[in-house]
Every structure is written in structure tokens, then in C-alpha cells.
Enzyme design. Structure first.
Site, PDB file in Angstrom:
ATOM      1  N   CYS A  36      53.331  79.604  40.822  1.00 11.45           N
ATOM      2  CA  CYS A  36      52.254  78.796  40.002  1.00 11.45           C
ATOM      3  C   CYS A  36      51.716  77.902  41.106  1.00 11.45           C
ATOM      4  O   CYS A  36      51.933  77.739  43.032  1.00 11.45           O
ATOM      5  CB  CYS A  36      52.227  77.690  38.699  1.00 11.45           C
ATOM      6  N   CYS A  79      56.294  72.830  36.067  1.00  9.84           N
ATOM      7  CA  CYS A  79      55.681  73.627  34.505  1.00  9.84           C
ATOM      8  C   CYS A  79      55.543  74.706  34.377  1.00  9.84           C
ATOM      9  O   CYS A  79      56.550  75.423  34.066  1.00  9.84           O
ATOM     10  CB  CYS A  79      54.128  73.084  34.435  1.00  9.84           C
ATOM     11  N   ARG A  80      54.469  75.565  34.273  1.00  7.73           N
ATOM     12  CA  ARG A  80      54.456  77.406  34.159  1.00  7.73           C
ATOM     13  C   ARG A  80      55.942  78.007  34.965  1.00  7.73           C
ATOM     14  O   ARG A  80      56.467  78.854  34.416  1.00  7.73           O
ATOM     15  CB  ARG A  80      53.053  77.691  34.534  1.00  7.73           C
ATOM     16  N   SER A  81      55.386  77.705  36.268  1.00  2.00           N
ATOM     17  CA  SER A  81      55.857  79.624  36.769  1.00  2.00           C
ATOM     18  C   SER A  81      57.624  79.287  36.249  1.00  2.00           C
ATOM     19  O   SER A  81      58.800  79.808  36.555  1.00  2.00           O
ATOM     20  CB  SER A  81      56.106  79.501  38.763  1.00  2.00           C
ATOM     21  N   ASN A 101      54.957  74.546  40.992  1.00  2.87           N
ATOM     22  CA  ASN A 101      56.647  74.777  40.556  1.00  2.87           C
ATOM     23  C   ASN A 101      57.482  73.555  40.139  1.00  2.87           C
ATOM     24  O   ASN A 101      58.340  74.001  39.919  1.00  2.87           O
ATOM     25  CB  ASN A 101      56.462  75.435  41.266  1.00  2.87           C
ATOM     26  N   ASP A 149      46.428  75.286  32.878  1.00  5.45           N
ATOM     27  CA  ASP A 149      47.729  74.619  33.641  1.00  5.45           C
ATOM     28  C   ASP A 149      48.565  72.920  32.658  1.00  5.45           C
ATOM     29  O   ASP A 149      46.824  72.265  32.385  1.00  5.45           O
ATOM     30  CB  ASP A 149      46.612  73.774  34.428  1.00  5.45           C
TER      31      ASP A 149
HETATM   32  P1  4NP Z   1      52.259  73.914  37.170  1.00  2.00           P
HETATM   33  O1  4NP Z   1      51.864  72.132  37.246  1.00  2.00           O
HETATM   34  O2  4NP Z   1      51.207  74.265  38.883  1.00  2.00           O
HETATM   35  O3  4NP Z   1      52.364  74.653  36.089  1.00  2.00           O
HETATM   36  O4  4NP Z   1      53.922  73.189  38.707  1.00  2.00           O
HETATM   37  C1  4NP Z   1      50.922  71.008  37.514  1.00  2.00           C
HETATM   38  C2  4NP Z   1      52.731  70.607  38.104  1.00  2.00           C
HETATM   39  C3  4NP Z   1      52.180  69.406  39.684  1.00  2.00           C
HETATM   40  C4  4NP Z   1      50.506  69.451  39.986  1.00  2.00           C
HETATM   41  C5  4NP Z   1      49.157  70.304  39.273  1.00  2.00           C
HETATM   42  C6  4NP Z   1      50.125  71.476  38.581  1.00  2.00           C
HETATM   43  N1  4NP Z   1      50.058  68.258  40.780  1.00  2.00           N
HETATM   44  O5  4NP Z   1      48.874  68.405  40.984  1.00  2.00           O
HETATM   45  O6  4NP Z   1      50.621  67.447  41.038  1.00  2.00           O
END
Ligand code: 4NP
Length: 164
Positions: free
Chosen positions: A13, A18-20, A16, A131
């Protein structure tokens, strides 16, 4: 080096956190439940590097825990070796997929890049795992259900097919 296993899957994602990492923890848990864990090497990474070394978002850890799953990985960014090491790299959304395809052009490698939700063949209406980072806690429950359902489909379609 990764252990020599019949199948390796990297979930990717943006951050790294939240989702993955949640998808990684769910798939590992479901494979452990069905005694197939030793056959699959699973990891996760982000296309971005902002959270490198940090533990996952507390909301992903909580929703995993509420569902009896341990999430204790630390964030890392995708590296060129990933494209040579992993059989499959599964992107959480189309932006992640596009970024991964561009990196593969640069670095080469055998990894097959797919959208995570491509495995949900019955539902073609949603391509991106939303997201949840800027949303509320309820988004994480929805995220869990979406990831868990698709991880079972990945077991049916990818893992079962690859078993020796
Ligand atoms: P992820 O979510 O891609 O599912 O881990 C996010 C975590 C952090 C951010 C964006 C999306 N960020 O902008 O810091």
C-alpha cells in the site's frame, strides 16, 4: 534472503501502516489456521517511506486484535529486490499498482503485479481498497472485512493452486 517456499506474496500500500500490514497479518493467520503457513512466505511494504521502521497504525492493530489476529510488523518501503524475490506483489489500489509497475520497469524482476481486489472475481465494481488513514475507526472494520474476504479468495485461487 527469504525462506525457500513454494509461494511468496508481498502486499503493498502507500504507507505500509494500515492496509498492507493488516492483509499480511490476516493471510498469515488464515494460513496458520489451515496448517498451510509453512508453504507461503508473506510480507508487506509501502511505496512511500514516511513510516519506515514504525509499527502499524493503532487502528489496524486494534481491529486485528478484536478479530483474534496479531499484527506486529514494522513498516518498510518497497526495495528493488522485492521484484526479484516475490512471486506476486499485490497492490491495494491502482495508484500503488501504477507505482509498482514503474519500479519494475526500472529494476526488472519476475514478480507478477496484481491488484489485491482482482481476486474478488465476483465483485468487479470495486478495484481499490479504500485508504482508511484519514477516516474514522469504522473504516477499519470495513477494511478488515474486505481484506479478510479477499484473503480467503487468495487462498482458494493462489495458494491452493501452488501447493506441492
Ligand atoms: P496505508 O495508509 O497506505 O494503508 O498504510 C496510509 C498511511 C499513511 C499515509 C497514507 C496512507 N500517509 O500519508 O502518511
Amino acid at each position: 534472503m527469504i525462506p525457500n517456499r513454494p509461494l511468496s506474496i508481498l502486499f503493498v500500500c502507500l504507507g505500509n501502516i494500515c492496509r498492507s500490514p493488516l492483509a499480511e497479518a490476516i493471510l498469515r493467520h488464515r494460513l496458520t489456521e489451515t496448517h498451510m503457513n509453512a508453504n507461503v512466505y508473506i510480507d508487506s511494504a509501502g511505496t512511500g517511506d514516511w513510516h519506515t521502521g514504525r509499527s502499524a497504525d493503532g487502528r489496524s492493530i486494534s481491529v486485528a486484535r478484536r478479530n483474534g489476529i496479531t499484527l506486529d510488523s514494522n513498516a518498510r518501503q518497497v526495495i528493488p529486490e522485492d521484484f526479484h524475490i516475490f512471486d506476486y506483489i499485490l497492490a491495494m489500489d491502482r495508484q500503488n499498482q501504477q507505482d509498482l509497475e514503474a519500479l519494475k520497469v526500472l529494476h526488472g524482476g519476475k514478480a507478477i503485479i496484481k491488484l489485491f481486489l482482482e481476486f474478488d472475481i465476483a465483485d468487479k465494481s470495486v478495484l481499490d481498497v479504500p485508504d482508511p488513514y484519514y477516516g474514522g475507526t469504522e473504516g477499519f472494520q470495513h477494511l478488515f472485512q474486505m481484506l479478510d474476504k479477499t484473503c480467503l479468495l487468495i487462498i482458494n485461487q493462489l495458494v491452493d493452486e501452488t501447493m506441492p
